[in-house]
Design an enzyme around this catalytic site. Structure first.
Site, PDB file in Angstrom:
ATOM      1  N   LYS A 124       0.813  -1.158   0.501  1.00 19.36           N
ATOM      2  CA  LYS A 124      -0.370   0.429   0.179  1.00 19.36           C
ATOM      3  C   LYS A 124       0.974   1.046  -0.072  1.00 19.36           C
ATOM      4  O   LYS A 124       2.971   0.857   0.100  1.00 19.36           O
ATOM      5  CB  LYS A 124      -0.957   0.325   1.261  1.00 19.36           C
ATOM      6  CG  LYS A 124      -1.797   0.827   1.121  1.00 19.36           C
ATOM      7  CD  LYS A 124      -3.300  -0.438   0.616  1.00 19.36           C
ATOM      8  CE  LYS A 124      -4.367   0.822  -0.121  1.00 19.36           C
ATOM      9  NZ  LYS A 124      -5.622   0.167   0.015  1.00 19.36           N
ATOM     10  N   ASP A 164      -7.039   4.490  -4.951  1.00 21.81           N
ATOM     11  CA  ASP A 164      -7.672   4.227  -3.914  1.00 21.81           C
ATOM     12  C   ASP A 164      -8.356   5.471  -2.990  1.00 21.81           C
ATOM     13  O   ASP A 164      -8.815   6.239  -3.969  1.00 21.81           O
ATOM     14  CB  ASP A 164      -6.625   3.680  -1.983  1.00 21.81           C
ATOM     15  CG  ASP A 164      -7.014   2.533  -1.043  1.00 21.81           C
ATOM     16  OD1 ASP A 164      -7.641   1.879  -1.128  1.00 21.81           O
ATOM     17  OD2 ASP A 164      -7.585   3.701  -0.027  1.00 21.81           O
ATOM     18  N   ASN A 239     -15.446   6.159  -5.343  1.00 21.48           N
ATOM     19  CA  ASN A 239     -15.727   5.183  -6.715  1.00 21.48           C
ATOM     20  C   ASN A 239     -16.159   3.728  -6.346  1.00 21.48           C
ATOM     21  O   ASN A 239     -17.458   2.916  -6.914  1.00 21.48           O
ATOM     22  CB  ASN A 239     -14.433   5.151  -7.095  1.00 21.48           C
ATOM     23  CG  ASN A 239     -13.941   3.441  -8.062  1.00 21.48           C
ATOM     24  OD1 ASN A 239     -13.501   2.358  -7.784  1.00 21.48           O
ATOM     25  ND2 ASN A 239     -14.473   3.053  -9.829  1.00 21.48           N
ATOM     26  N   VAL A 240     -16.095   3.567  -5.010  1.00 20.19           N
ATOM     27  CA  VAL A 240     -16.817   1.940  -4.511  1.00 20.19           C
ATOM     28  C   VAL A 240     -17.809   2.174  -4.245  1.00 20.19           C
ATOM     29  O   VAL A 240     -18.867   0.867  -4.504  1.00 20.19           O
ATOM     30  CB  VAL A 240     -15.652   1.969  -3.126  1.00 20.19           C
ATOM     31  CG1 VAL A 240     -15.986   0.863  -2.456  1.00 20.19           C
ATOM     32  CG2 VAL A 240     -13.865   1.930  -3.222  1.00 20.19           C
TER      33      VAL A 240
HETATM   34  N1  GLU Z   1      -7.077  -0.146  -3.276  1.00 20.65           N
HETATM   35  C1  GLU Z   1      -7.631  -1.295  -3.477  1.00 20.65           C
HETATM   36  C2  GLU Z   1      -7.853  -1.982  -1.932  1.00 20.65           C
HETATM   37  O1  GLU Z   1      -7.862  -1.734  -1.005  1.00 20.65           O
HETATM   38  C3  GLU Z   1      -7.388  -1.772  -5.279  1.00 20.65           C
HETATM   39  C4  GLU Z   1      -6.127  -2.231  -4.596  1.00 20.65           C
HETATM   40  C5  GLU Z   1      -5.796  -2.733  -5.848  1.00 20.65           C
HETATM   41  O2  GLU Z   1      -6.235  -2.762  -7.259  1.00 20.65           O
HETATM   42  O3  GLU Z   1      -4.485  -2.830  -6.107  1.00 20.65           O
HETATM   43  O4  GLU Z   1      -8.216  -3.166  -2.365  1.00 20.65           O
END
Ligand code: GLU
Length: 447
Positions: A124, A164, A239-240
């Site tokens: 991350k 994210d 987005n989510v």
């Molecule tokens: N940020 C998203 C997550 O928490 C997607 C991460 C990604 O696609 O690498 O899973």
């Protein structure tokens, strides 16, 4: 292994990293019993190794705002674990980003990615850059400056960032442009969530929300219930939440609430396609105000300042915004209002008190690392398409996403079924994800 002893050591070392300690404790408490049936894990000190990131990059990001002022932020990339594949996970741009937040997210990502059935390690990253109120040109300059440092840490077989909170298709575009220039290669596989005309997978923008609703359907089906006609409350409007609103509506549910940092919009008759489209406009504006929905659709949406989505009467609660956004009191309010299911779509969206409240009152509850895994899974599908220089149709991607969410649900049922036949999805997801990563670490030797 004794959770209390491991946690005491981590608390002494990282006492101020609250979110990280919370995430580690939740996983270790779920896996303690099964772990202790494997002396080979204990001998290899898997727990002591798995809770620490492989490495953390910290860098300064300096950029110039529209008024000509020089601004400096901090950038990070936490490469958490690469036992089952290259580092993979999103980038978060938010004013509250700290190493603790990114460590918790990288830790969660490691087990989430293991659940997807695809070969991806956990990572991350992000920055304390605050996108609220920034112009498009400022966003672009920040993304370029951020990538100027990050590009040396990433690569299509090394570490693959994505979006994210605060990072969507636009930001990925600006970052990829800079990466391409610095690396002097058209290596699309280095980032996921790209635009559809230059290597992005069809359905990636929708995938987290779609996958979450597919998972919710499995949770309901297992409990003999159906989503049709049910009232759903969502938090956030990013987005989510957007993907979740589309799929919930398509499946016949009624989305009766969306929310933002400023309050909640109650939508008594259910969200409409026009309102769902408007969520995109609201995100792109960088205003971060859900009140904009009520201003645009005054007859359909009623805004209340300072209230959360959890104050609205619903059958199913879907936290889609930020960690710890649903606490013990919110859980009590939901239950008192008749909510019988909560599927966490945000990462660690519920506090331990809220989870306890749901589980002890027999409310169906599933954790983020299972529910929201469709996003990163579709990133994995994007990587496969990039590596083979092809692009799949929406149907191909959607079929694969369905299969993955079903597999994750099966894994949760396998490891989380209680004696009475009900499923502890927290335990199931944690054990399934942990065992896969632990086994790979063991097989790869002491590193
Ligand atoms: N940020 C998203 C997550 O928490 C997607 C991460 C990604 O696609 O690498 O899973």
């Amino acid at each position: 292994m004794k959770v209390s002893e491991v946690m005491a050591k981590l608390e002494a070392k990282y006492g101020h990293e609250k979110e990280y300690l919370q995430a580690v404790r939740e996983v270790l408490e779920s896996i303690e019993e099964v772990y202790n049936q494997h002396p080979e894990f204990e001998k290899a000190k898997i727990v002591e190794r798995i809770v620490e990131p492989d490495r953390i990059f910290t860098f300064r990001v300096t950029w110039v705002d529209d008024a000509g002022n020089v601004q400096t932020n901090l950038g990070y990339r936490v490469q958490f674990n690469s036992a089952i594949g290259p580092y993979k996970g999103g980038l978060r741009f938010h004013k509250a980003v700290t190493p603790s937040m990114l460590k918790f997210l990288g830790f969660e990502q490691t087990f989430k990615n293991a659940l997807t059935t695809l070969p991806m390690g956990g990572a991350k990253g992000g920055s304390d850059f605050d996108p609220v109120g920034k112009s498009d040109a400022e966003i672009m300059r920040f993304c370029q400056a951020f990538m100027w440092e990050l590009w040396q840490c990433i690569g299509p077989d090394q570490d693959i960032p994505a979006g994210d909170v605060g990072v969507g298709g636009r930001e990925i575009g600006y970052m990829y442009g800079m990466y391409k220039k610095l690396a002097r290669e058209y290596n699309t596989g280095v980032l996921t969530g790209k635009g559809a005309t230059w290597g992005g997978s069809i359905l990636r923008p929708e995938a987290t929300g779609f996958g979450a609703l597919y998972f919710t359907q499995h949770v309901l089906a297992k409990a003999g219930k159906d989503i049709k006609g049910k009232k759903v409350a969502l938090s956030g409007f990013g987005n989510v939440a957007w993907g979740a609103a589309i799929k919930a509506t398509e499946l016949g549910a009624k989305v009766v609430a969306i929310s933002g940092p400023d309050g909640v919009c109650e939508i008594a008759e259910g969200i409409t396609p026009e309102m769902i489209d408007y969520m995109l406009v609201m995100r792109a504006s960088n205003r971060n105000k859900v009140q904009d929905m009520a201003d645009k659709f005054p007859a359909a949406a009623k805004f209340t300042a300072g209230k959360k989505a959890w104050s609205v009467k619903c059958d199913i609660a879907l936290p889609c915004a930020f960690q710890n956004e649903l606490n013990g009191d919110d859980a009590k309010e939901l239950i008192a209002n008749g909510t019988w299911c909560c599927c966490e779509v945000s990462n660690m969206g519920c506090t331990p008190e809220a989870i306890h409240e749901f589980q002890s009152r027999g409310i169906l509850f599933a954790p983020g690392k299972a529910v929201n895994a469709g996003g990163v899974a579709t990133s994995g599908l994007e990587m496969t398409q990039n590596a083979s220089h092809i692009s799949w149709s929406a149907k191909e991607v959607d079929d694969k996403l369905h299969f993955i969410m079903e597999s994750i649900h099966e894994a949760c049922v396998k490891f989380g079924t209680r004696e009475d036949g009900s499923v502890d999805y927290v335990k199931g997801a944690n054990i399934a994800g942990f065992m896969k990563v632990a086994q790979a670490m063991l097989e790869q030797g002491t590193l």
